[in-house]
Design an enzyme around this catalytic site. Structure first.
Site, PDB file in Angstrom:
ATOM      1  N   ASP A  37      42.217  14.505  50.802  1.00 40.42           N
ATOM      2  CA  ASP A  37      41.494  14.150  49.570  1.00 40.42           C
ATOM      3  C   ASP A  37      39.997  14.395  49.756  1.00 40.42           C
ATOM      4  OD1 ASP A  37      41.249  13.359  46.965  1.00 40.42           O
ATOM      5  OD2 ASP A  37      41.286  11.216  47.395  1.00 40.42           O
ATOM      6  N   MET A  76      42.974   3.759  43.507  1.00 40.10           N
ATOM      7  CA  MET A  76      43.885   3.165  44.476  1.00 40.10           C
ATOM      8  C   MET A  76      43.325   1.904  45.122  1.00 40.10           C
ATOM      9  SD  MET A  76      46.573   5.054  44.498  1.00 40.10           S
ATOM     10  CE  MET A  76      47.043   6.669  43.878  1.00 40.10           C
TER      11      MET A  76
END
Length: 680
Positions: A145, A33
């Site tokens: 996460d 990302m």
């Protein structure tokens, strides 16, 4: 993210001055990302870590606004085990996050080198992570996460958790359900509920922390597969194995702690990281005491006791094909939809270091599951009797009717009652209300939110989002923009340093540094002014410095004794000192020079006084006329007038002792000087 500390000249960001403040030096790590760079904050002269989202992500206005909101939440999370967030911004589509720079390595590096490790050491590494998560959960913030790559370890041993709130910012524009949308996360640490419906709470972080503990204890991930989908499927349908199966000798209560944290039913897990941290403390205490077996502790921690066992023994309602909830949800959600993932299986799976991955949630069918009927071979079946054939036909009809009823029910409950939510982004409240009600839905407003990209009063987001399914007559809740979030610099002049710091932080701004300066007007210890000045409108988290008074500037005094009084007076006046001047006769100091000075040394301050005694030279008095007087009478008269007397005999001295001449003979002379008389 995979560490990458070398400089890459081909990276166009290297050397760039971002937002006229952050000079990008080198790339530290790169992931699915974003990339992380070492950068220099030109304004505050410090090294920071700069997380920059990959190109294209900043083009989405909704994402940018969401990223700002989540970064702001993370910035307010202040804890010694959390990587601090300093600033966030966007420049020409480049969305960035300025964070505390933590040199050292990640927990992934420790696992590679030292796992499997002693349970005490594993818990010592995990407890700071849980402490950070506890602070986040108390602030109603979920990490989403947790993985070894997001745990940083400084050279001095400090453990810090990074990337709070970013997973939510990245994934908020998708409906995280098994029936549609994109599932974002790192598959090896995904809780089952995230795989099934994407709904995350604090217990998803607890699950991930339990998986990390398993990996510390065993040196391997609990579930592996040839693809991310297979790994995610195992998290839904298989328990995390006991660490002692891989590393014999691990106490049963450590196994129980892992089992409790990673229970597939989230209702059986600790409610949040604070509860898990308490349980970890109990386990570590037992380890420190050398206890090899503690049945009571095992019973307390085990998720399979009492009503828990009843829950686990309940039917799973799996389909005949064995696919369970996930396959059922995938069938129910079948139909065209847009795949928003650019790289659905980006570098996720069984490698030593995983990126955050995007996975189509509806794709989570069991490995080897085919849509058609299973073929079990070619063995001939026994011939059925007519009665059994009639019974079979009846069963077939009943099954067809049930299938038809189920199909109609699925059509009605899954599609027929639903409509699509209209798109209302960047509309005014009145326009959005008209459009929503025109679609047969109810309009509602949620709490407004700040936005750097959407004008005040315009729709910032909607729930459900544009195109999402919503029941006929249902409600669409819109969030209106408050415009850019700005705060005025408070007036801090005249306050103490502590008062100024609190006022700046209360104004949602960051306190920078105190710059000490001399001041003739502001007492020592009080604030002179702020930089930027009071009333300036700033973004939240902008740094504000203050000037702090050290009081008047001290002036070093020079001794002017024996020097020109006029020069002394001018020099002292130029230093803003007052001069008091007195004059006195002096036989030893020349006229116009300083006889004495008070004070003659040390330090003074502006406006203080220096006293100068200035010489007028020797005092002059009239010289008495003594010619013709007797010697003794002449001497007496001259001494009375303040003179010294020197007697000389004339060359024609005859012993009369009368004064024949005197020098000086008349006029004025310095008092104390000598008058010479000549006698005959």
């Amino acid at each position: 993210m995979e560490p990458r500390t070398q400089r890459d000249p081909s990276d166009p960001l290297i050397g760039r001055l971002l937002d006229r403040r952050y000079r990008i030096e080198s790339r530290i790590a790169s992931g699915g990302m974003a990339s992380v760079y070492e950068a220099h904050d030109e304004r505050l002269d410090r090294v920071i870590a700069l997380k920059i989202m990959h190109p294209g992500m900043g083009d989405d206005g909704d994402f940018a606004a969401r990223f700002v909101r989540e970064a702001r939440h993370a910035a307010r999370l202040s804890h010694p085990n959390v990587v601090g967030v300093f600033d966030q911004g966007e420049e020409h589509g480049t969305v960035y996050l300025a964070m505390e720079y933590v040199p050292g390595h990640t927990l992934r590096d420790v696992i590679r080198k030292e796992a499997p490790m002693d349970p005490r050491k594993a818990l010592a590494l995990l407890e700071p992570v849980l402490a950070a998560l506890r602070a986040a959960h108390q602030a109603h913030l979920i990490h989403r996460d947790i993985k070894p790559e997001n745990v940083l370890i400084a050279p001095d041993g400090r453990v810090k958790v990074a990337d709070f709130g970013l997973a939510k910012a990245i994934s908020a524009d998708t409906q995280h359900t098994a029936t549609g949308g994109v599932l974002i996360g790192t598959v090896s640490y995904l809780a089952p509920e995230l795989v099934i419906d994407g709904r995350a709470d604090a217990r998803a972080d607890v699950y991930a922390a339990g998986v990390v503990l398993y990996e510390l204890l065993t040196g391997r991930k609990p579930h592996e597969g040839e693809s991310p989908i297979q790994v995610a499927y195992k998290h839904v349908h298989e328990d995390i194995p006991a660490p002692s199966l891989t590393v014999p000798g691990i106490p049963a209560y450590v196994d129980a702690l892992v089992a409790r944290a990673t229970a597939r039913d989230r209702g059986l897990r600790p409610a949040d990281a604070g509860v898990l941290l308490h349980q970890a403390h109990r386990v570590r205490q037992a380890l420190d005491e050398g206890i090899l077996d503690d049945p009571d502790l095992v019973a307390d921690l085990s998720p399979t006791s009492g009503v828990v066992r009843e829950i686990e023994d309940a039917p799973t309602h799996e389909h005949a094909d064995g696919s369970g909830q996930v396959a059922a949800a995938a069938v129910a959600g079948a139909g065209p939809r847009e795949n928003t993932a650019k790289d659905p299986l980006e570098q996720a799976g069984t490698g030593a270091s995983e990126h955050t991955s995007m996975i189509e949630a509806g794709a989570l069918r069991p490995p080897g599951d085919n849509a058609g009927p299973r073929q079990s071979g070619h063995q001939p079946a026994p011939e059925k009797s007519p009665q059994r054939r009639r019974r079979g036909a009846l069963y077939l009809v009943i099954a067809a009717l049930l299938a038809l009823a189920l199909g109609l029910g699925a059509w009605w409950f899954g599609f027929a009652r639903y409509t699509s939510a209209p798109g209302v982004l960047s509309l005014t409240a009145a326009q959005a209300e008209k459009k929503i009600e025109g679609a047969g839905l109810d309009y509602a407003e949620g709490d407004p939110a700040y936005s750097e990209t959407v004008e005040k009063g315009m729709v910032l987001s909607s729930d459900p989002a544009a195109g999402d399914r919503v029941l006929d007559g249902g409600t669409v809740t819109v969030t209106l923009s408050l415009g850019p979030e700005r705060y005025a610099v408070p007036k801090v002049a005249g306050s103490t340093e502590d008062e100024a710091q609190k006022a700046i932080q209360d104004a949602n701004l960051d306190f920078g540094r105190s710059i000490e300066k001399f001041s003739e007007k502001v007492p020592a210890g009080e604030v002179i002014r702020s930089d930027p000045k009071a009333g300036t409108s700033l973004k939240p988290g902008t740094t504000v410095d203050i000037e702090l008074s050290k009081g008047p500037k001290p002036i070093k005094v020079v001794d002017w004794t024996g020097k020109s009084a006029d020069d002394a007076e001018k020099a002292l006046s130029d230093l803003d000192l007052k001069v008091e001047r007195t004059e006195s006769f002096s036989d030893s100091v020349d006229e116009g020079k300083v006889i004495s000075q008070d004070p003659s040394s040390g330090e003074l301050f502006k406006g203080d006084t220096v006293n100068l005694e200035v010489s007028k030279g020797p005092e002059l008095v009239d010289v008495p006329r003594v010619r013709g007087m007797g010697e003794k009478a002449a001497i007496k008269r001259l001494k009375a007038a303040g003179f010294e007397v020197e007697v000389k005999q004339h060359q024609n001295y005859v012993g009369l002792h009368f004064v024949l001449t005197q020098s000086p003979g008349s006029g004025k002379a310095a008092k104390g000087s000598t008058v010479t008389i000549t006698i005959v």
